[in-house]
Design an enzyme around this catalytic site. Sequence first.
Site, mmCIF file in Angstrom:
data_model
loop_
_atom_site.group_PDB
_atom_site.id
_atom_site.type_symbol
_atom_site.label_atom_id
_atom_site.label_comp_id
_atom_site.label_asym_id
_atom_site.label_seq_id
_atom_site.Cartn_x
_atom_site.Cartn_y
_atom_site.Cartn_z
ATOM 1 N N ILE A 175 -31.639 12.596 36.684
ATOM 2 C CA ILE A 175 -33.112 12.719 36.560
ATOM 3 C C ILE A 175 -33.650 14.010 37.185
ATOM 4 O O ILE A 175 -34.761 14.410 36.844
ATOM 5 C CB ILE A 175 -33.936 11.547 37.181
ATOM 6 N N ASN A 199 -20.144 14.130 45.970
ATOM 7 C CA ASN A 199 -20.627 14.112 47.346
ATOM 8 C C ASN A 199 -20.197 12.799 47.985
ATOM 9 O O ASN A 199 -20.375 11.731 47.388
ATOM 10 C CB ASN A 199 -22.158 14.214 47.372
ATOM 11 N N GLY A 254 -23.595 14.766 51.860
ATOM 12 C CA GLY A 254 -24.850 14.873 51.114
ATOM 13 C C GLY A 254 -25.032 13.785 50.070
ATOM 14 O O GLY A 254 -25.847 13.929 49.158
ATOM 15 N N HIS A 258 -20.106 8.541 42.121
ATOM 16 C CA HIS A 258 -20.489 9.273 40.906
ATOM 17 C C HIS A 258 -19.987 10.699 40.999
ATOM 18 O O HIS A 258 -19.900 11.266 42.091
ATOM 19 C CB HIS A 258 -22.010 9.251 40.693
ATOM 20 N N HIS A 277 -20.895 14.451 39.598
ATOM 21 C CA HIS A 277 -21.829 15.343 38.904
ATOM 22 C C HIS A 277 -21.017 16.264 37.991
ATOM 23 O O HIS A 277 -19.974 16.786 38.412
ATOM 24 C CB HIS A 277 -22.561 16.241 39.906
HETATM 25 P P1 AMP Z 1 -25.825 12.451 45.378
HETATM 26 O O1 AMP Z 1 -26.487 13.334 46.376
HETATM 27 O O2 AMP Z 1 -24.497 12.970 44.907
HETATM 28 O O3 AMP Z 1 -25.757 10.996 45.820
HETATM 29 O O4 AMP Z 1 -26.743 12.528 44.104
HETATM 30 C C1 AMP Z 1 -27.393 11.456 43.503
HETATM 31 C C2 AMP Z 1 -27.963 11.971 42.196
HETATM 32 O O5 AMP Z 1 -28.446 10.869 41.462
HETATM 33 C C3 AMP Z 1 -29.108 12.968 42.368
HETATM 34 O O6 AMP Z 1 -28.772 14.184 41.707
HETATM 35 C C4 AMP Z 1 -30.289 12.247 41.696
HETATM 36 O O7 AMP Z 1 -31.130 13.139 41.014
HETATM 37 C C5 AMP Z 1 -29.591 11.284 40.766
HETATM 38 N N1 AMP Z 1 -30.339 10.075 40.436
HETATM 39 C C6 AMP Z 1 -30.928 9.219 41.311
HETATM 40 N N2 AMP Z 1 -31.494 8.211 40.641
HETATM 41 C C7 AMP Z 1 -31.260 8.415 39.324
HETATM 42 C C8 AMP Z 1 -31.606 7.706 38.124
HETATM 43 N N3 AMP Z 1 -32.307 6.573 38.144
HETATM 44 N N4 AMP Z 1 -31.200 8.229 36.943
HETATM 45 C C9 AMP Z 1 -30.495 9.380 36.904
HETATM 46 N N5 AMP Z 1 -30.134 10.090 38.004
HETATM 47 C C10 AMP Z 1 -30.521 9.615 39.185
#
Ligand code: AMP
Length: 115
Positions: free
Chosen positions: A34, A89, A95, A102, A104
């Site tokens: 998002i 991360n 972070g 997940h 990226h």
């Molecule tokens: P991290 O810092 O690796 O935990 O990143 C979490 C990622 O999830 C961030 O880049 C957010 O923008 C993304 N994120 C959080 N909620 C959602 C959502 N509902 N849909 C898509 N991406 C999300």
Amino acid sequence: MSSDPNCIFCKIVAGQIPARKVHEDEDLIAFHDIHPWAPVHVLVIPKLHIATLSDAGPEHEALLGRMLGLAPRLMRELGVTNGFRTLVNTGKDGGQEVYHLHMHVMGGPRPWARG
Ligand code: AMP
Ligand code: ZN
């Protein structure tokens, strides 16, 4: 725990909150982030709730391999032709903000917003 009712990514897996999905199979889903850092920024997640990479055990190695293996295929399908970045991360100092494992996957022409 295979699913956590308070986890936002488990809710996406369950279809309880919307996501722009680009891939789904038996074990994985991928969807657009998002808050993208790059022209193309997707997250690849296991359907299984694993909080962090540190919580993955030897029994998850095949799953981790499939996450990584999916990245080039997704980037090709999304029109990324000039390389991409993969990032996991892990934990507070890593972070990590969402505690459901997940990866990226980011690509597209630079400059990027971040990364
Ligand atoms: P991290 O810092 O690796 O935990 O990143 C979490 C990622 O999830 C961030 O880049 C957010 O923008 C993304 N994120 C959080 N909620 C959602 C959502 N509902 N849909 C898509 N991406 C999300
Ligand atoms: Zn979860």
